[in-house]
Write a protein that holds these residues in place. Structure first.
Motif, PDB file in Angstrom:
ATOM      1  N   UNK A 244       0.907  -1.247  -0.027  1.00  0.00           N
ATOM      2  CA  UNK A 244      -0.168  -0.128  -0.002  1.00  0.00           C
ATOM      3  C   UNK A 244       0.867   1.238  -0.089  1.00  0.00           C
ATOM      4  N   UNK A 289      -7.507  -0.474   9.218  1.00  0.00           N
ATOM      5  CA  UNK A 289      -8.197   0.675   8.834  1.00  0.00           C
ATOM      6  C   UNK A 289      -8.626   1.414  10.239  1.00  0.00           C
TER       7      UNK A 289
ATOM      8  N   UNK B  20     -11.558  -9.136   3.216  1.00  0.00           N
ATOM      9  CA  UNK B  20     -10.399  -7.944   2.704  1.00  0.00           C
ATOM     10  C   UNK B  20      -9.223  -8.692   1.938  1.00  0.00           C
ATOM     11  N   UNK B  51     -12.667   0.112   1.563  1.00  0.00           N
ATOM     12  CA  UNK B  51     -12.110   1.124   2.214  1.00  0.00           C
ATOM     13  C   UNK B  51     -11.125   0.450   3.305  1.00  0.00           C
ATOM     14  N   UNK B  52     -11.518  -0.437   4.046  1.00  0.00           N
ATOM     15  CA  UNK B  52     -10.801  -0.939   4.872  1.00  0.00           C
ATOM     16  C   UNK B  52      -9.353  -1.740   4.418  1.00  0.00           C
ATOM     17  N   UNK B  53      -9.731  -2.119   3.368  1.00  0.00           N
ATOM     18  CA  UNK B  53      -8.542  -3.217   2.702  1.00  0.00           C
ATOM     19  C   UNK B  53      -7.371  -2.469   2.178  1.00  0.00           C
ATOM     20  N   UNK B  54      -7.511  -1.222   1.792  1.00  0.00           N
ATOM     21  CA  UNK B  54      -6.617  -0.337   1.160  1.00  0.00           C
ATOM     22  C   UNK B  54      -6.262   0.827   1.728  1.00  0.00           C
ATOM     23  N   UNK B  55      -6.900   1.140   3.175  1.00  0.00           N
ATOM     24  CA  UNK B  55      -6.455   2.245   4.054  1.00  0.00           C
ATOM     25  C   UNK B  55      -4.995   2.258   4.127  1.00  0.00           C
TER      26      UNK B  55
END
Ligand SMILES: Nc1nc2c(ncn2[C@@H]2O[C@H](COP(=O)(O)OP(=O)(O)O)[C@@H](O)[C@H]2O)c(=O)[nH]1
Ligand SMILES: [Mg+2]
Lengths: 434, 303
Positions: A244, A289, B20, B51-55
């Motif tokens: 990421x 997250x 995820x 959203x959570x997977x790539x935050x």
């Protein structure tokens, strides 16, 4: 992800969040598998009235004498037309303690392929036998496949006890025979329950018809069987799935390694090694997250950040300097072949997928083909056909970062893919690598 | 060392982690993913997981709405608001437009469920998408119970239930030739109740029609349909006011409401936990056509 840490066992059970148990079912035709699943769903109120009504209507139209609960799981047109089950079906039910995922693997055709698929993710396997018939060839095969796939818990359900007068003697004879067989297979945990799926005996509550049985009902066992220790919390294995790197003006210089913890516990400050490069660094943070966490363990999906800028990409593995997987291109494995059109052959070239790594492979040797009924090794075998299992030696184009399957189901399992058709044609379990 | 019991996760955390993982696999391995976003609760949950997977990065793919033209206004508003908040690219594959162009023809019963498929496939081809995230769950329907998490589709978008790739461990095979694609279902192992528990836990806002409200409806085949510009009462059907909510949100001409007083997420959870009728059984006219209605649509390339 907000991890709700479970209260210790002695604490109030109601404070404990529901966890997840995956199990696979196995049994020969007519042993009562569909009846048992229907009963579990019905008794846990997971069966809906419109589903039941639809099944009753189709059953009646076909002239079935009883409501055929198999129709609940036989969802495809061809299955209903031919009265067979083609594919693994997934069913869901829950009690206040646990959510259950059932992989219902059919016994008619493609049996080995389906059962291996269902067992690959199962915490527990449930094998049914008919009390009147006792153990049959298939029961032994089911037990063997469960042990090959390292399913941690096995339950033998001796079904149709109502048809043998609830006989303790019949039950014990079958239980003893199976226990002796399972001992040879190195089955870690075995429970045997006498049941009547049709009448509901020993399914949810203890049966009054079998006062001699002192064990738990099947559901009681499923709800309480201890699965937390099945995970490997010792060997840190974090296959890097995705890097990421936000392209944004507000978050700059961020580099995080996203993945799901395969085994072990990762904590900020831990010294780690990255394979295959061998560079070492420290964990700067373990993030989700919802914010940073103090620890990450299976099956959490997290993002790991390191204190040093090192070159890491998908397919690399984060581990500990003193506890690393094998880095190997020569792989010894048990392979179950799953393709009907072309058999596995020595010299055959395939794609291979192992953790988040992809490579190409060539089959160097087929040591033997295993007869799953007799466990006899046929060393003269030249190929593996659909549903056959054998021991092979593979050579891969790039090193795999691998553990023995018996120690780690995630870093020890792989699939083989036909590069021409893109089909998944085999499942492998690593025995050793060098 | 702490005991293994301390390292336990709840079923919702386990499901979230799996979803995820699936989404990250797709982005790592596929060229052009897209998320099918209808404004329904499952696609809303899927978007939260993305959203959570790539935050802290943004969601790295666009979303696509297959718009039948029969929409609930609350759902369209929600869609546009969500897309704006997240800074996403929205692609609308429009059935009315396809009707105008003569690409598809209105079916006799006026239902647009079936004619969505060519419109979807046309958009997939035009944008060269090779992975489509869908919010389908295996508990919804018996054909879906047998579909893989990574579901291979040929160049016509067709699903062949008898020719599926075995799916073992968490090793997903997304390989395909140009023109073929993969439908990916990250919520495969979630049930309706799991989705609602997650919505509650994550405090995810939903279109208001998911909660009890008063609406003018008629009763047909034991289901309650809202009377609106897409759905007309037939002779003899008497519209009346009722407290209802929607369990699924699909095409406004064939999605029915259920009687309900559940106006909060907690009450909905209670209601869903106690209900004895499946989600689609209670609300979808389109699934009532035959025993294999869903399987047949999926074979043709439906979601
Ligand atoms: N008497 C009796 N019959 C049973 C029991 N369990 C299943 N059966 C019957 O055995 C037959 C086969 O059962 P089914 O569930 O379809 O078996 P499957 O092929 O393993 O799925 C059916 O007629 C059932 O009613 C039981 O516990 N007792
Ligand atoms: Mg059956």
């Amino acid at each position: 992800m907000s991890v709700e840490t479970v209260a210790p066992a002695e604490a109030d059970a109601s404070a404990r969040p529901m966890d997840l148990l995956r199990f696979a079912t196995a049994g020969s035709v007519d042993d009562g598998k569909s009846t048992l699943i229907g009963r579990l769903l019905y008794d846990t109120k997971s069966l809906f009235s419109d589903q039941l009504a639809a099944v009753e209507a189709v059953s009646a139209a076909r002239g079935d004498e009883y409501t055929n609960l198999a129709l609940l799981t036989d969802g495809l047109r061809a299955e209903r037309e031919q009265g067979i089950t083609i594919d693994v079906a997934y069913r869901y039910f829950a009690t206040p303690r646990r959510k259950f995922i059932i992989a219902d693997t059919p016994g008619h055709i493609q049996y080995t392929r389906n059962m291996v698929t269902g067992a690959s993710t199962a915490d527990l396997a449930l094998i049914l036998v008919d009390a009147r018939k006792g153990l049959v060839e298939q029961s032994r095969r089911h037990a063997f496949l469960c042990s090959l796939l390292r399913v941690p818990h096995l339950v033998l359900c001796v079904n149709k006890m109502d048809l043998v007068d609830w006989s303790q003697e019949v039950f014990e004879r079958i239980a003893d025979e199976f226990t002796a067989f399972a001992a040879k297979l190195d089955v870690p945990d075995l429970t045997v329950v006498p049941i009547s799926a049709l009448r509901g005996d020993n399914i949810v509550s203890r049966s009054e018809n079998m006062p001699w049985y002192e064990g738990p009902s099947l559901l009681h066992h499923l709800e309480r069987v201890h699965i937390a220790s099945d995970r490997n919390l010792v060997d840190v294995r974090f296959p890097v799935q995705y890097v990421i790197r936000p392209q944004s003006t507000t978050v700059t210089d961020y580099r995080g390694y996203a993945g799901q913890v395969a085994s072990g516990v990762l904590k900020p400050g831990d010294e780690v090694m990255v394979l295959p490069s061998g560079f070492t660094s420290r964990i700067a943070a373990v993030e989700t997250a919802d914010g940073p966490v103090d620890e990450a363990f299976p099956p959490m999906s997290v993002t790991v950040r390191l204190t040093d800028e090192i070159d890491i990409s998908r397919g690399d593995m984060i581990c500990r300097p003193n506890n690393a997987p094998m880095v190997a291109q020569d792989i010894e494995a048990m392979v179950c072949w799953m393709d009907e059109s072309r058999p596995l052959q020595v010299g055959g070239r395939y794609a291979i997928k192992h953790t988040t790594r992809s490579a190409r492979t060539i089959v160097r040797e087929l040591h033997y083909r295993l007869d799953v009924n007799s466990l006899h090794r046929d060393e003269t075998a030249g190929e593996l056909k659909l549903n056959e299992i054998g021991r092979v030696r593979l050579r891969t184009t790039v090193p795999l970062l691998a553990d023995e399957y018996r120690r780690n189901r995630t870093t020890g399992g792989f699939v083989i893919i036909d590069e021409a058709t893109n089909r998944t044609v085999g499942a492998g379990m690593i025995v050793e690598a060098g | 060392m702490t005991s293994p019991a301390a390292y336990q996760v709840s079923h919702l955390d386990a499901l979230e982690a799996e979803s995820i993982f699936v989404m990250r696999e797709v982005v790592a391995e596929m060229e052009r993913p897209v998320l099918l976003f209808s404004g329904g609760k499952d696609s809303i949950v899927m978007l939260r997981l993305a959203q959570k997977a790539f935050a802290p990065a943004n969601i790295p793919f666009p979303v696509m709405h297959v718009d039948t033209g029969h929409n609930f206004p609350e759902v369209l508003d929600y869609r546009d608001q969500r897309v704006a908040e997240l800074g996403l690219q929205l692609i609308v594959a429009s059935v009315p437009e396809a009707l105008n162009r003569g690409m598809v023809r209105e079916s006799a019963d006026g239902m647009r469920n079936r004619i969505q498929t060519p419109v979807l496939l046309d958009a997939v081809e035009k944008h060269r998408f090779d992975a489509l995230f869908g919010g389908a769950r295996r508990d919804e329907e018996k054909a879906r119970a047998k579909e893989r998490v990574f579901s291979f589709r040929d160049e016509f978008g067709q699903w062949d239930p008898k020719n599926q790739r075995p799916e073992l461990w968490s090793l997903y095979n997304g390989r395909h030739h140009p023109g073929e694609s993969i439908r990916v279902f990250p919520l495969s192992n979630w049930t309706e109740l799991d989705v609602w528990h997650y919505i509650a836990r994550e405090r995810i806002p939903l279109p208001s029609i998911y909660y009890a409200h008063e609406r003018e409806v008629i009763e047909r085949d034991g289901m309650f349909y809202a009377v609106n510009e897409f759905f007309r009462a037939r002779a003899g059907e008497q519209p009346f006011k009722a407290q209802v909510r929607y369990r699924t949100v699909g095409d406004a001409s064939c999605t029915a409401a259920v009687r309900s007083d559940a106006d909060t997420v907690e009450k909905v959870i209670e209601e869903v936990a106690a209900t004895r009728i499946t989600e689609r059984g209670a609300t979808r006219g389109d699934d009532r056509v035959s025993e294999a209605a869903m399987e047949d649509r999926k074979r043709e390339g439906y979601f």
